[in-house]
Design a protein around this motif. Sequence first.
Motif, mmCIF file in Angstrom:
data_model
loop_
_atom_site.group_PDB
_atom_site.id
_atom_site.type_symbol
_atom_site.label_atom_id
_atom_site.label_comp_id
_atom_site.label_asym_id
_atom_site.label_seq_id
_atom_site.Cartn_x
_atom_site.Cartn_y
_atom_site.Cartn_z
ATOM 1 N N LEU A 94 -49.337 -49.190 97.429
ATOM 2 C CA LEU A 94 -48.107 -49.216 96.630
ATOM 3 C C LEU A 94 -48.272 -49.864 95.261
ATOM 4 C CD1 LEU A 94 -45.600 -50.251 99.451
ATOM 5 C CD2 LEU A 94 -46.329 -47.963 98.769
ATOM 6 N N GLY A 95 -49.209 -50.802 95.146
ATOM 7 C CA GLY A 95 -49.417 -51.482 93.876
ATOM 8 C C GLY A 95 -49.381 -52.988 94.040
ATOM 9 N N VAL A 111 -48.229 -53.275 88.753
ATOM 10 C CA VAL A 111 -49.122 -52.138 88.546
ATOM 11 C C VAL A 111 -48.923 -51.173 89.717
ATOM 12 C CG1 VAL A 111 -51.510 -51.374 88.280
ATOM 13 C CG2 VAL A 111 -50.783 -53.581 87.333
ATOM 14 N N GLU A 112 -48.414 -49.992 89.436
ATOM 15 C CA GLU A 112 -48.092 -49.048 90.503
ATOM 16 C C GLU A 112 -49.348 -48.480 91.144
ATOM 17 O OE1 GLU A 112 -45.605 -46.224 88.538
ATOM 18 O OE2 GLU A 112 -43.790 -47.447 88.782
ATOM 19 N N VAL A 115 -49.522 -44.258 95.779
ATOM 20 C CA VAL A 115 -48.352 -43.687 96.451
ATOM 21 C C VAL A 115 -47.159 -43.624 95.504
ATOM 22 C CG1 VAL A 115 -46.678 -44.007 98.312
ATOM 23 C CG2 VAL A 115 -49.108 -44.442 98.737
ATOM 24 N N ILE A 116 -46.884 -44.725 94.831
ATOM 25 C CA ILE A 116 -45.734 -44.791 93.916
ATOM 26 C C ILE A 116 -45.925 -43.830 92.745
ATOM 27 C CG2 ILE A 116 -44.366 -46.284 92.421
ATOM 28 C CD1 ILE A 116 -44.088 -46.924 95.401
ATOM 29 N N GLN A 117 -47.141 -43.802 92.195
ATOM 30 C CA GLN A 117 -47.398 -42.912 91.064
ATOM 31 C C GLN A 117 -47.201 -41.450 91.446
ATOM 32 O OE1 GLN A 117 -50.798 -43.585 88.443
ATOM 33 N NE2 GLN A 117 -51.159 -45.549 89.437
ATOM 34 N N THR A 152 -38.706 -48.032 99.863
ATOM 35 C CA THR A 152 -38.265 -49.229 99.149
ATOM 36 C C THR A 152 -39.485 -50.100 98.918
ATOM 37 O OG1 THR A 152 -36.077 -49.170 100.192
ATOM 38 C CG2 THR A 152 -36.773 -51.254 99.195
ATOM 39 N N ASN A 153 -39.862 -50.245 97.664
ATOM 40 C CA ASN A 153 -41.068 -51.001 97.326
ATOM 41 C C ASN A 153 -40.871 -52.471 97.707
ATOM 42 O OD1 ASN A 153 -43.247 -52.293 96.116
ATOM 43 N ND2 ASN A 153 -43.241 -50.962 94.329
#
Length: 290
Positions: A94-95, A111-112, A115-117, A152-153
């Motif tokens: 996730l970052g 820093v993403e 997965v998030i990117q 949800t990060n």
Amino acid sequence: MNISSSLPKKIEEIIRERKQIFQRELSNDDQHFVAQNENLLTDTVITLALGKNILLKGPTGSGKTKLSESLAAYFGQPVHSINCSVDLDAEAMLGFKTIVEIDGKSRIDFVEGPVIQAMKKGHLLYIDEINMAKPETLPILNGVLDYRRQITNPFTGEVVKAKPTFSVIAAVNEGYAGTAPLNEALKNRFVTFEIPYISGDVLLSVLKQESILQDERLLQQFVSLSADLMTLVESGRLPEEASSIRTLVDACDLALYIPAMRAVESAIAGKLDDDREKAAVMNAAETWFA
């Protein structure tokens, strides 16, 4: 990429739309993967076009990564990758937070991760050897992989919703040391495809494409050697990596400059730890190259 020309019209429309979004057309350089069964290419393209996740099951060197790269190129989509291991954690996926200096002042930035990117940009996410990750690590992806397509990060509190073009391709090598069976909840979030080793004329065409060796007679001998090695793997006398397409290409490349027996010894037998397994490879090679 040799794919059936009989794709449904709706699927062709989806592919065109994605290429327009990402502004990339398929080129000859993207035509990496050759399948033993051409239906595999058609079926995986349709699965991705429908927005579903794909799980590729097959032995080492069977072409799972090549297939994922070719699928991404076919849709014109960039890929973000995760290489799983027992050390994989939420930050790797996730970052992470870090301190940065801006105009002489320090601040915390996030820093993403891949997965998030991939979710935010609508790209493809490739998860290699997903069954190498600790079982307790993967449930964090459940919401990403199912109909919700969101997460949800835990590091920022941000709710990330994936773009419609986002999909996941994962690969597994079953039965290897350090791997664990995927739980049913995770497997149910994928459409599964078996990726077998290729052989015969299909393998010959791959070697012509991938290797710098172009001697037809010598390439055919390597195809025959591959068939013998696969027989030894199936009987339990050799590990799967001994019949890897990757190692076979290495041996072919070396055989352009050194004798084939020495090429096999370095590129295939040399990667094995057991002396009996090495001897089995060299005995098979003697049949064709002695």
